[in-house]
Each structure stands twice: as C-alpha cells, then as structure tokens.
Enzyme design. Structure first.
Site, PDB file in Angstrom:
ATOM      1  N   GLY A  53       0.847  -1.063  -0.007  1.00 53.84           N
ATOM      2  CA  GLY A  53       0.115   0.147   0.037  1.00 53.84           C
ATOM      3  C   GLY A  53       0.755   1.183   0.105  1.00 53.84           C
ATOM      4  O   GLY A  53       2.039   1.350  -0.639  1.00 53.84           O
TER       5      GLY A  53
ATOM      6  N   ARG B 289       2.421  -4.562  12.509  1.00 54.84           N
ATOM      7  CA  ARG B 289       1.908  -4.668  13.785  1.00 54.84           C
ATOM      8  C   ARG B 289       2.209  -6.084  14.381  1.00 54.84           C
ATOM      9  O   ARG B 289       2.562  -7.089  13.669  1.00 54.84           O
ATOM     10  CB  ARG B 289       0.233  -4.826  13.633  1.00 54.84           C
ATOM     11  CG  ARG B 289      -0.375  -3.486  13.288  1.00 54.84           C
ATOM     12  CD  ARG B 289      -0.570  -2.651  14.944  1.00 54.84           C
ATOM     13  NE  ARG B 289      -1.247  -1.370  14.442  1.00 54.84           N
ATOM     14  CZ  ARG B 289      -0.668  -0.099  14.133  1.00 54.84           C
ATOM     15  NH1 ARG B 289       0.435  -0.207  13.870  1.00 54.84           N
ATOM     16  NH2 ARG B 289      -1.465   0.852  14.087  1.00 54.84           N
TER      17      ARG B 289
ATOM     18  N   GLU C 220       2.688  -4.866  23.222  1.00 58.70           N
ATOM     19  CA  GLU C 220       3.452  -3.697  23.741  1.00 58.70           C
ATOM     20  C   GLU C 220       3.036  -3.388  24.749  1.00 58.70           C
ATOM     21  O   GLU C 220       1.790  -3.218  24.942  1.00 58.70           O
ATOM     22  CB  GLU C 220       3.447  -2.971  22.357  1.00 58.70           C
ATOM     23  CG  GLU C 220       4.014  -3.453  20.911  1.00 58.70           C
ATOM     24  CD  GLU C 220       3.927  -2.626  19.981  1.00 58.70           C
ATOM     25  OE1 GLU C 220       3.388  -1.321  20.079  1.00 58.70           O
ATOM     26  OE2 GLU C 220       4.074  -3.153  18.807  1.00 58.70           O
TER      27      GLU C 220
ATOM     28  N   HIS D  30       8.495   0.767  18.711  1.00 57.16           N
ATOM     29  CA  HIS D  30       7.111   1.081  17.979  1.00 57.16           C
ATOM     30  C   HIS D  30       7.290   2.841  17.601  1.00 57.16           C
ATOM     31  O   HIS D  30       6.579   3.519  17.889  1.00 57.16           O
ATOM     32  CB  HIS D  30       5.993   0.923  18.659  1.00 57.16           C
ATOM     33  CG  HIS D  30       4.581   1.145  17.832  1.00 57.16           C
ATOM     34  ND1 HIS D  30       3.662  -0.011  17.837  1.00 57.16           N
ATOM     35  CD2 HIS D  30       4.221   1.683  16.472  1.00 57.16           C
ATOM     36  CE1 HIS D  30       2.764   0.522  16.748  1.00 57.16           C
ATOM     37  NE2 HIS D  30       3.343   1.290  16.152  1.00 57.16           N
TER      38      HIS D  30
HETATM   39  P1  NAP Z   1      -2.455   0.866   3.008  1.00 55.90           P
HETATM   40  O1  NAP Z   1      -2.127   1.671   1.861  1.00 55.90           O
HETATM   41  O2  NAP Z   1      -3.928   0.319   3.363  1.00 55.90           O
HETATM   42  O3  NAP Z   1      -1.863  -0.611   2.608  1.00 55.90           O
HETATM   43  C1  NAP Z   1      -2.075  -1.972   3.212  1.00 55.90           C
HETATM   44  C2  NAP Z   1      -1.416  -2.918   2.485  1.00 55.90           C
HETATM   45  O4  NAP Z   1      -1.765  -4.212   2.932  1.00 55.90           O
HETATM   46  C3  NAP Z   1      -2.200  -3.106   1.059  1.00 55.90           C
HETATM   47  O5  NAP Z   1      -1.222  -3.516   0.024  1.00 55.90           O
HETATM   48  C4  NAP Z   1      -2.992  -4.410   1.097  1.00 55.90           C
HETATM   49  O6  NAP Z   1      -3.577  -4.838  -0.129  1.00 55.90           O
HETATM   50  C5  NAP Z   1      -2.312  -5.147   2.239  1.00 55.90           C
HETATM   51  N1  NAP Z   1      -2.977  -6.041   2.852  1.00 55.90           N
HETATM   52  C6  NAP Z   1      -3.941  -5.897   3.677  1.00 55.90           C
HETATM   53  N2  NAP Z   1      -4.549  -6.984   4.284  1.00 55.90           N
HETATM   54  C7  NAP Z   1      -3.565  -8.116   3.789  1.00 55.90           C
HETATM   55  C8  NAP Z   1      -3.942  -9.595   4.048  1.00 55.90           C
HETATM   56  N3  NAP Z   1      -4.625 -10.201   4.747  1.00 55.90           N
HETATM   57  N4  NAP Z   1      -2.760 -10.180   3.531  1.00 55.90           N
HETATM   58  C9  NAP Z   1      -1.583  -9.840   2.591  1.00 55.90           C
HETATM   59  N5  NAP Z   1      -1.761  -8.117   2.354  1.00 55.90           N
HETATM   60  C10 NAP Z   1      -2.734  -7.323   3.091  1.00 55.90           C
HETATM   61  O7  NAP Z   1      -1.838   1.126   4.536  1.00 55.90           O
HETATM   62  P2  NAP Z   1      -0.565   1.734   4.719  1.00 55.90           P
HETATM   63  O8  NAP Z   1      -0.704   3.080   5.038  1.00 55.90           O
HETATM   64  O9  NAP Z   1       0.698   1.597   3.801  1.00 55.90           O
HETATM   65  O10 NAP Z   1      -0.396   1.160   6.341  1.00 55.90           O
HETATM   66  C11 NAP Z   1      -0.077  -0.259   6.397  1.00 55.90           C
HETATM   67  C12 NAP Z   1       0.106  -0.430   8.016  1.00 55.90           C
HETATM   68  O11 NAP Z   1       1.418  -0.174   8.496  1.00 55.90           O
HETATM   69  C13 NAP Z   1      -0.989   0.259   9.084  1.00 55.90           C
HETATM   70  O12 NAP Z   1      -1.959  -0.224   8.874  1.00 55.90           O
HETATM   71  C14 NAP Z   1      -0.388  -0.109  10.163  1.00 55.90           C
HETATM   72  O13 NAP Z   1      -0.485  -1.242  10.738  1.00 55.90           O
HETATM   73  C15 NAP Z   1       1.307  -0.079   9.810  1.00 55.90           C
HETATM   74  N6  NAP Z   1       2.016   0.940  10.350  1.00 55.90           N
HETATM   75  C16 NAP Z   1       3.015   0.969  11.431  1.00 55.90           C
HETATM   76  C17 NAP Z   1       3.721   1.967  11.821  1.00 55.90           C
HETATM   77  C18 NAP Z   1       4.674   2.033  12.937  1.00 55.90           C
HETATM   78  O14 NAP Z   1       4.926   2.830  13.646  1.00 55.90           O
HETATM   79  N7  NAP Z   1       5.451   0.921  12.852  1.00 55.90           N
HETATM   80  C19 NAP Z   1       3.291   3.446  11.369  1.00 55.90           C
HETATM   81  C20 NAP Z   1       2.317   3.289  10.430  1.00 55.90           C
HETATM   82  C21 NAP Z   1       1.538   2.349  10.103  1.00 55.90           C
HETATM   83  P3  NAP Z   1      -4.680  -5.924  -0.273  1.00 55.90           P
HETATM   84  O15 NAP Z   1      -6.050  -5.010   0.207  1.00 55.90           O
HETATM   85  O16 NAP Z   1      -4.784  -6.166  -1.825  1.00 55.90           O
HETATM   86  O17 NAP Z   1      -4.493  -7.212   0.422  1.00 55.90           O
END
Ligand code: NAP
Length: 315
Positions: free
Chosen positions: A152, A231, A260, A278
C-alpha cells in the site's frame, strides 16, 4: 454554542493535546480515572480522540449515544470496532500518507541494522573489543532481494527506497496491483522463499493475525532476515523466537510486538535481532503533521464540513 465534549482514549501526543484543549472540552481517559464522572458525562460525548494503538470496542461505543466521530492519530485503526461505529453512523478517520516517509525510512534502517549488525558493532567498539580483532562478517543489502508483505502507501515507499539500493523488489497482498512493476507472489510463504529480506507492512487485525507463521519463516530460510514495521499481531511471535533461536532465519529487525510495550525476555536475549519501541512515525515533523490531520478531521466534522481522511470503510 456549547462546548463539544471529546473523550480521549489514549495518552495524547503533545502536538495534538493543546489543539484539542483549545477547540473542545477534552476529557482524558475519564472512564479509567473517574468512572462515576464518566457515567454522568457519557451521554454528552460527541467525539473520541484515539491513537493507532487505542482500543475503541463496541462496548465503549454503545455507552456513548451522542458519539459522531472517532479520530485516530495514526494510519492503522485495527483497535477500533469500525463495524460497530458504522452501524451507529459514527465516522472514523485516520492519518494516512503523512507518515509514509518515516515508516519507510525506519523499515530500511532496521533492514540495514539487522543485516550489518549495527547495534552489535556499536557495542563492539564501546566495549573495547575491537582491539582484540575484527567483528564477524555481516550480510550484504545492496543488490539483494526484498519481499514486501503489503504494498500500500508505505509498502510502495519502502519499495522506492529499496530500488536505490539496487534491490529486486517483489511483494504479496490479497490482490495483485497490475500498475506496479514488481513481481507478485500470491502468498507470504511463496514470497519468503524468493527473497532475502522479508518486510511486513500490512494492517493489523483479524485479517492478518499471525500471517507470518512457522511455515513462512522456514521458507525465508537460514540466510533470511525479517523486518516488521506493521503490527505485532501479524507475526506468530512464539514461532519467530523459535526460528531465531534455532537458526531457521538469520535475524530480524522489529518495531512492533504482540503485547506492547512488553517484549519477552527470550526475544530481548537474542543477539542478532534489532528491536525498536514502535517508533515508525516517531519524528517531531511527522507527529506534528499527524496531529494536525487528526485535529482537522474533528474540527471539519464539527464545523459541518466533510472530514479529510475517513477510513476506507467510512469513505
Ligand atoms: P495501506 O495503504 O492500506 O496498505 C496496506 C497493504 O496491506 C495493501 O497492499 C493491502 O493490499 C495489504 N493487505 C491488507 N490485508 C492483507 C492481508 N490479509 N494479506 C496480505 N496483504 C494485505 O496502508 P499503509 O498506509 O501502507 O499502512 C500499513 C500499515 O502499517 C498500517 O495499517 C499499520 O498497521 C502499519 N503502520 C505501522 C507504523 C509503525 O509505527 N510501525 C506506522 C504506520 C503504519 P490488499 O488489500 O490487496 O490485500
């Protein structure tokens, strides 16, 4: 116009709290600190300020009959029962895009740190070990194969950075993205078998719970390195500890954990993992941008305007 009552369900960012205080009547985690006052106030609460790690269950939503909006400070909102919110016509917003750079930077940083053993190198010099000989050789990153689980907003920012390291990029997700020039594998196990660095950046929640299990780690193999900036719930943490202790994979860089801020001693004791508390989006610049967006979503809603960044389910 009477003040609008907002309930915070998290320790608020210092960039967000003053903005909320100035515009609304803010009640900080009242249900924990003063349940009697909360019971009295609950019918007036019109908004919730939450963070990416907050829990906003159906039971809390049910106690707030006047609730109109839940504003999440973070892009992940797996702790919010969005179905329960939608059923009550409650808007849910989050803060996408503004944190892409930071999280992608950290993913690359953890990959480099785990591969080149930077924390161990730092200790090597500081502990005076250098005088008795060189450190063991590390693993090359440039030109290697990166596999991204979740392509994403942030996944694509990671891919962009990996290209600057001449890495071959491949990915998995539930659906193939025809517009992307990277190889697609339909499952994490197939992707893991075809990469050197497996980087996780999916949402949390039921759909990805323990997506990375013993089978995927085995496919990544004894030279492979896992990076998790998604996560903690996305990885079977027990299986990961077992894999690291037994050489099933070579190492890991982890920003997120199952429970966490508690990180099991077994994981903390493994020398070839690099751990972070985190901090994916934890820079002053990005936290300010997230705070502004989380605030503006609430402000726009109560000004009768469309919110800026609804979660897809509410868009
Ligand atoms: P995004 O644009 O919605 O991208 C999510 C990606 O995950 C999409 O490619 C989606 O594709 C894929 N996905 C969803 N469910 C899946 C599954 N069951 N199996 C495989 N792929 C799957 O979200 P983003 O803005 O990139 O953020 C992603 C995540 O990063 C957040 O939701 C959060 O959990 C994490 N994050 C962590 C931090 C940190 O501090 N470490 C900070 C920000 C975000 P499909 O729908 O085609 O499956």
């Amino acid at each position: 116009m009477p003040a609008i009552d907002i309930l915070s369900v998290t320790k608020l960012s210092p960039f967000l709290e003053p903005q909320l205080h100035a515009a609304f009547k803010l009640h900080d985690r009242l249900y924990e600190t003063d349940p009697a006052a909360f019971a009295k106030l609950a019918p007036q609460i019109r908004g919730i300020a939450a963070s990416g790690e907050s829990k906003v269950p159906a039971s809390l939503i049910a106690q707030l009959p006047a609730l109109e909006i839940i504003s999440v400070f973070g892009v992940g909102y797996d702790g919010v029962d969005v179905a329960a919110a939608k059923a009550r016509n409650v808007m849910v917003t989050h803060t996408p895009q503004v944190l892409n750079d930071d999280v992608a930077d950290l993913a690359i940083g953890l990959m480099l740190s785990a591969a080149r053993q930077l924390p161990a190198a730092d200790r090597y010099v500081k502990d005076g070990k250098w005088t008795s000989g060189p450190m063991p050789l590390a693993r090359k990153v440039s030109g290697a194969r990166i596999g991204i689980v979740g392509i994403g907003r942030i996944g694509q920012a990671i891919a962009q950075r990996a290209l600057a390291f001449n890495m071959t990029v491949a990915y998995t997700a539930r659906s193939k993205r025809a517009e992307l020039p990277y190889a697609f594998y339909p499952t994490p196990a197939e992707l893991a078998a075809n990469c050197d660095y497996l980087v996780l950046i999916t949402p949390g929640g039921a759909g990805t719970n323990k997506l990375i299990n013993a089978e995927v780690l085995k496919a990544l193999g004894p030279e492979g390195i896992l990076v998790n900036v998604a996560r903690g719930s996305v990885v079977d943490q027990e299986a990961l500890i077992h894999a690291l202790q037994n050489g099933v994979i070579a190492g890991a860089g982890l920003d997120v954990f199952e429970n966490e801020p508690n990180v099991p001693e077994a994981l903390r004791a493994i020398p070839h993992v690099v751990l972070a508390p985190h901090i994916g989006s934890a820079t002053r610049q990005t936290r300010q941008a997230m705070a502004d967006l989380a605030f503006n979503n609430l402000k726009s809603h109560f000004d009768g305007k469309p919110v800026h960044t609804p979660v897809p389910e509410c868009g």
